[in-house]
Write a protein that holds these residues in place. Structure first.
Motif, PDB file in Angstrom:
ATOM      1  N   ASN A   1     -20.032   8.002  -4.831  1.00  0.00           N
ATOM      2  CA  ASN A   1     -20.782   6.829  -4.751  1.00  0.00           C
ATOM      3  C   ASN A   1     -21.860   6.658  -3.537  1.00  0.00           C
ATOM      4  N   LYS A   2     -22.377   7.138  -3.041  1.00  0.00           N
ATOM      5  CA  LYS A   2     -22.861   6.887  -2.365  1.00  0.00           C
ATOM      6  C   LYS A   2     -24.178   7.542  -2.924  1.00  0.00           C
TER       7      LYS A   2
ATOM      8  N   TRP B   1     -25.260   4.537  -6.146  1.00  0.00           N
ATOM      9  CA  TRP B   1     -26.197   4.463  -5.245  1.00  0.00           C
ATOM     10  C   TRP B   1     -27.911   4.737  -4.657  1.00  0.00           C
ATOM     11  N   VAL B   2     -27.819   5.656  -4.388  1.00  0.00           N
ATOM     12  CA  VAL B   2     -28.958   6.151  -3.913  1.00  0.00           C
ATOM     13  C   VAL B   2     -29.721   6.167  -5.593  1.00  0.00           C
TER      14      VAL B   2
ATOM     15  N   GLU C   1     -30.990   2.677  -6.881  1.00  0.00           N
ATOM     16  CA  GLU C   1     -31.510   1.653  -6.390  1.00  0.00           C
ATOM     17  C   GLU C   1     -32.892   2.475  -6.215  1.00  0.00           C
TER      18      GLU C   1
ATOM     19  N   ARG D   1     -30.823  -1.510   0.228  1.00  0.00           N
ATOM     20  CA  ARG D   1     -30.141  -1.056  -0.715  1.00  0.00           C
ATOM     21  C   ARG D   1     -30.028   0.854  -1.238  1.00  0.00           C
ATOM     22  N   SER D   2     -31.243   1.318  -1.066  1.00  0.00           N
ATOM     23  CA  SER D   2     -31.200   2.505  -1.392  1.00  0.00           C
ATOM     24  C   SER D   2     -31.058   3.679  -0.351  1.00  0.00           C
TER      25      SER D   2
ATOM     26  N   PRO E   1     -26.455   2.815   0.827  1.00  0.00           N
ATOM     27  CA  PRO E   1     -25.316   3.982   0.656  1.00  0.00           C
ATOM     28  C   PRO E   1     -25.009   4.916   1.895  1.00  0.00           C
TER      29      PRO E   1
ATOM     30  N   MET F   1     -21.424   3.104   3.654  1.00  0.00           N
ATOM     31  CA  MET F   1     -20.391   3.460   3.386  1.00  0.00           C
ATOM     32  C   MET F   1     -19.460   4.098   3.433  1.00  0.00           C
TER      33      MET F   1
ATOM     34  N   THR G   1     -24.738   4.155 -13.503  1.00  0.00           N
ATOM     35  CA  THR G   1     -25.969   4.552 -12.622  1.00  0.00           C
ATOM     36  C   THR G   1     -26.917   4.262 -13.868  1.00  0.00           C
TER      37      THR G   1
ATOM     38  N   ARG H   1     -16.770  -3.199   5.205  1.00  0.00           N
ATOM     39  CA  ARG H   1     -16.831  -2.035   5.509  1.00  0.00           C
ATOM     40  C   ARG H   1     -15.696  -1.736   6.235  1.00  0.00           C
TER      41      ARG H   1
END
Length: 253
Positions: A45-46, A49-50, A53, A89-90, A94, A97, A108, A166
């Protein structure tokens, strides 16, 4: 050529937003609470997301650096607000998380495509097509002042809502919990609501057509997902547990 592409996308994106809005009521994005192997190969997930974004952050940096109007303090304020959101967000969101969720590569890739198109529209609009519009007097307009209040208010809601989500699960727990604190006392998807408020503020303070289209896309993307999450919570925790809260936007959020 760039201007032709801009106008083509400007007219196409609202139509696509309507299509996406309808489609998302029938197809659930396979990540987060709706994580599914049916979407194929996935990434941590991390990482997802990177990758999804950061193109927006990097592309807007490029647009601003290349703009002949980059010395404008008004345009600099627009740039910094946009980058503030996407830096968080970038690179920050992440890293905060928890758990070992995964994001399908297809999700993605779609996120990257949207962010590239959206950033192109907003960056080209602000820093090239209409740069001369933004004189120093823009700082004193009601739209700029009100837009800033909405932008930072929405960002605050979004950050607070993410913090609540979280910290719902104890370490090692994989069950779902119904958030009730803070903004979640009023809306089921507080983080989505905050993001919608934030980008409405950005569109208001810039008065950019491209930014307003982004607001439309934000709603088209988040409202069906918020509706799906609300239904999921009702299935797991009961209609009364979800429906009893005071809804700022009834039924959807």
């Amino acid at each position: 050529m760039m201007e032709t592409m801009y106008h083509t996308l400007l007219y196409a994106m609202p139509v696509l937003a309507v299509i996406v809005f309808i489609a998302l009521f029938f197809v659930k994005a396979g990540y987060g609470i709706f994580q599914s192997r049916q979407w194929g190969i996935s990434l941590p997930n991390k990482v997802g997301w990177v990758l999804m974004e950061c193109p927006a952050f990097l592309m807007m940096l490029f647009f601003w650096l290349q703009s002949p109007a980059r010395s404008s303090s008004v345009l600099l304020s627009f740039f910094l607000l946009f980058e503030l959101h996407y830096f968080q967000r970038s690179f920050i969101f992440p890293m905060l998380m928890k758990g070992k969720s995964r994001m399908p590569i297809a999700i993605t890739a779609m996120g990257v495509l949207f962010n590239v198109i959206n950033t192109f529209l907003i960056g080209y609009d602000l820093f090239y097509l209409h740069a001369s519009t933004y004189t120093e007097a823009w700082f004193t307009t009601p739209s700029f002042i009100g837009g800033c209040l909405l932008f930072f208010g929405g960002m605050g809601i979004n950050l607070h809502a993410d913090h609540i989500i979280r910290n719902l699960r104890p370490a090692g727990d994989t069950r779902h919990y119904l958030p009730q604190k803070g903004i979640y006392h009023y809306v089921t998807s507080g983080n989505y609501f905050g993001e919608l408020v934030e980008w409405t503020g950005f569109a208001l303070l810039t008065q950019s057509t491209a930014a307003w289209i982004f607001v439309l896309w934000t709603f088209a993307n988040l409202a069906p997902r918020a509706y799906a999450i609300r239904n999921r919570y009702r299935e797991e925790f009961g209609r009364e547990a979800v429906g009893s809260r005071k809804c700022l936007i009834p039924y959807i959020f």
